[in-house]
Design a protein around this motif. Structure first.
Motif, PDB file in Angstrom:
ATOM      1  N   LYS A  14       0.815  -1.232   0.000  1.00  0.00           N
ATOM      2  CA  LYS A  14       0.000   0.000   0.000  1.00  0.00           C
ATOM      3  C   LYS A  14       0.842   1.273   0.000  1.00  0.00           C
ATOM      4  O   LYS A  14       0.304   2.375   0.110  1.00  0.00           O
ATOM      5  CB  LYS A  14      -0.914   0.013   1.244  1.00  0.00           C
ATOM      6  CG  LYS A  14      -1.972  -1.081   1.248  1.00  0.00           C
ATOM      7  CD  LYS A  14      -3.092  -0.756   0.305  1.00  0.00           C
ATOM      8  CE  LYS A  14      -4.194  -1.798   0.390  1.00  0.00           C
ATOM      9  NZ  LYS A  14      -5.227  -1.565  -0.626  1.00  0.00           N
ATOM     10  N   ILE A  15       2.164   1.109  -0.071  1.00  0.00           N
ATOM     11  CA  ILE A  15       3.030   2.292  -0.072  1.00  0.00           C
ATOM     12  C   ILE A  15       3.187   2.808  -1.504  1.00  0.00           C
ATOM     13  O   ILE A  15       3.547   2.045  -2.411  1.00  0.00           O
ATOM     14  CB  ILE A  15       4.425   1.986   0.535  1.00  0.00           C
ATOM     15  CG1 ILE A  15       4.279   1.514   1.982  1.00  0.00           C
ATOM     16  CG2 ILE A  15       5.324   3.221   0.482  1.00  0.00           C
ATOM     17  CD1 ILE A  15       5.591   1.123   2.644  1.00  0.00           C
ATOM     18  N   ARG A  16       2.909   4.076  -1.687  1.00  0.00           N
ATOM     19  CA  ARG A  16       3.079   4.679  -3.018  1.00  0.00           C
ATOM     20  C   ARG A  16       4.543   5.092  -3.211  1.00  0.00           C
ATOM     21  O   ARG A  16       5.149   4.830  -4.229  1.00  0.00           O
ATOM     22  CB  ARG A  16       2.166   5.894  -3.172  1.00  0.00           C
ATOM     23  CG  ARG A  16       2.268   6.507  -4.572  1.00  0.00           C
ATOM     24  CD  ARG A  16       1.449   7.774  -4.688  1.00  0.00           C
ATOM     25  NE  ARG A  16       0.037   7.486  -4.630  1.00  0.00           N
ATOM     26  CZ  ARG A  16      -0.878   8.354  -4.216  1.00  0.00           C
ATOM     27  NH1 ARG A  16      -0.501   9.547  -3.800  1.00  0.00           N
ATOM     28  NH2 ARG A  16      -2.155   8.038  -4.203  1.00  0.00           N
ATOM     29  N   SER A  17       5.093   5.762  -2.203  1.00  0.00           N
ATOM     30  CA  SER A  17       6.495   6.179  -2.314  1.00  0.00           C
ATOM     31  C   SER A  17       7.097   6.404  -0.930  1.00  0.00           C
ATOM     32  O   SER A  17       6.367   6.502   0.059  1.00  0.00           O
ATOM     33  CB  SER A  17       6.616   7.466  -3.131  1.00  0.00           C
ATOM     34  OG  SER A  17       5.997   8.525  -2.451  1.00  0.00           O
ATOM     35  N   HIS A  21      -1.060   4.803  -0.670  1.00  0.00           N
ATOM     36  CA  HIS A  21      -1.989   5.032  -1.788  1.00  0.00           C
ATOM     37  C   HIS A  21      -3.222   5.807  -1.333  1.00  0.00           C
ATOM     38  O   HIS A  21      -3.859   6.484  -2.132  1.00  0.00           O
ATOM     39  CB  HIS A  21      -2.393   3.693  -2.412  1.00  0.00           C
ATOM     40  CG  HIS A  21      -1.288   3.073  -3.210  1.00  0.00           C
ATOM     41  ND1 HIS A  21      -0.792   3.627  -4.362  1.00  0.00           N
ATOM     42  CD2 HIS A  21      -0.546   1.965  -2.988  1.00  0.00           C
ATOM     43  CE1 HIS A  21       0.190   2.880  -4.830  1.00  0.00           C
ATOM     44  NE2 HIS A  21       0.367   1.866  -4.008  1.00  0.00           N
TER      45      HIS A  21
END
Lengths: 145, 146
Positions: free
Chosen positions: B107-110, B124
């Motif tokens: 669930k990590i975008r960046s 996200h």
């Protein structure tokens, strides 16, 4: 943070400060006292100043993880203490002409610039690490999607 | 309580059946464990119980001795302790990123640099969570599959 890691970070900072202080001494010295000549003993000045500047950095030590706000506050306290230490040395030194306000301002300004640069270098190092982590995260998510 | 395992063919659905005289806390605990292994956790919100798919959970946080599951659109309290979930959800790509928090790596975008050697994980859902400096090493190892 482990105290050992804290000390390693401080050692890295010490060498960084030694370099930046040498540059600051050359720049401010060239501007205010270009004719000055130094002996071998004076070559130790940046190292001594860097070592003294390390003492106030101990205020950022904490066993628990500090919030960004708390760390920012401690950094501000640290900057004030470093300015105090350096100006105290300048005012008690027989070599530095503290009767000239521009010299005092240049010293205080140099401390601030060095402080900002040292933190900027640390941030740039972290930014490079974050870039690498993002590449690895992308590969991880593709692999497990 | 006796435990019996019965193997079934592909024509049957897999089922865990608990036959008990009363639905005690212990039975609820077993039910919850089985559901978590199957990919969902029981969470409560506004005194109602919900089954939350593990893949929908963005992060898990422990606050004042209570554990909360955060999905993109809701917060649910769970009876599990954070260390129990850490163990339980290891294979589901959840990782400890600070003392009170687990994050779903999917669930990590960046990841962005934060102040003083820490990192921020942008999810996200748009939320940001801090990755403690003490857990960066584990994050690197997890991303490399170690």
């Amino acid at each position: 943070m482990e105290f050992k890691r804290f000390l390693i970070n401080k050692l890295i900072l010490f060498f960084m400060l030694t370099t930046l202080i040498t540059v600051a001494v050359v720049l401010t010295g060239s501007a205010f006292d270009p004719e000055a000549r130094f002996g071998y003993k004076e070559m130790l000045i940046p190292i001594e100043y860097a070592a003294l500047c390390m003492l106030p950095t101990l205020v950022t030590w904490s066993k628990r993880e500090l919030s960004a706000k708390a760390m920012l506050l401690r950094k501000a306290v640290m900057l004030v203490l470093i300015e105090g230490v350096i100006l105290l040395i300048a005012f008690t030194s027989s070599v530095i002409d503290t009767s000239r306000i521009e010299v005092v301002l240049a010293i205080a300004g140099s401390v601030f610039v060095i402080f900002v640069l040292a933190n900027l270098f640390v941030w740039l190092k972290d930014a490079a690490e974050a870039k690498k982590l993002n590449r690895e995260l992308e590969a991880f998510q593709k692999h497990h999607a | 309580m006796n435990v019996r395992i019965e193997q079934v063919g592909n024509e049957h659905d897999e089922l865990v059946l608990i036959r008990c005289r009363a639905v005690t806390d212990e039975v609820r605990e077993i039910e919850s464990f089985v559901k978590s292994r199957a990919g969902s956790l029981t969470g409560t919100s506004d005194a109602k119980q919900y089954e939350i798919a593990v893949t929908d959970i963005c992060y898990i946080e422990s606050v004042d001795g209570k554990t909360f599951l955060y999905t993109g659109d809701g917060v649910y309290e769970t009876a599990y302790r954070i260390y129990e979930l850490e163990e339980l959800l290891k294979a589901k790509h959840f990782l400890r990123i600070s003392k009170p928090m687990l994050v779903n790596l999917m669930k990590i975008r960046s990841i962005q640099p934060a102040f003083n050697g820490r990192f921020t994980a942008v999810l996200h859902s748009g939320e940001k969570v801090i990755i403690s400096r003490n857990y960066v090493k584990q994050l690197k190892a997890a991303l490399k599959g170690e």
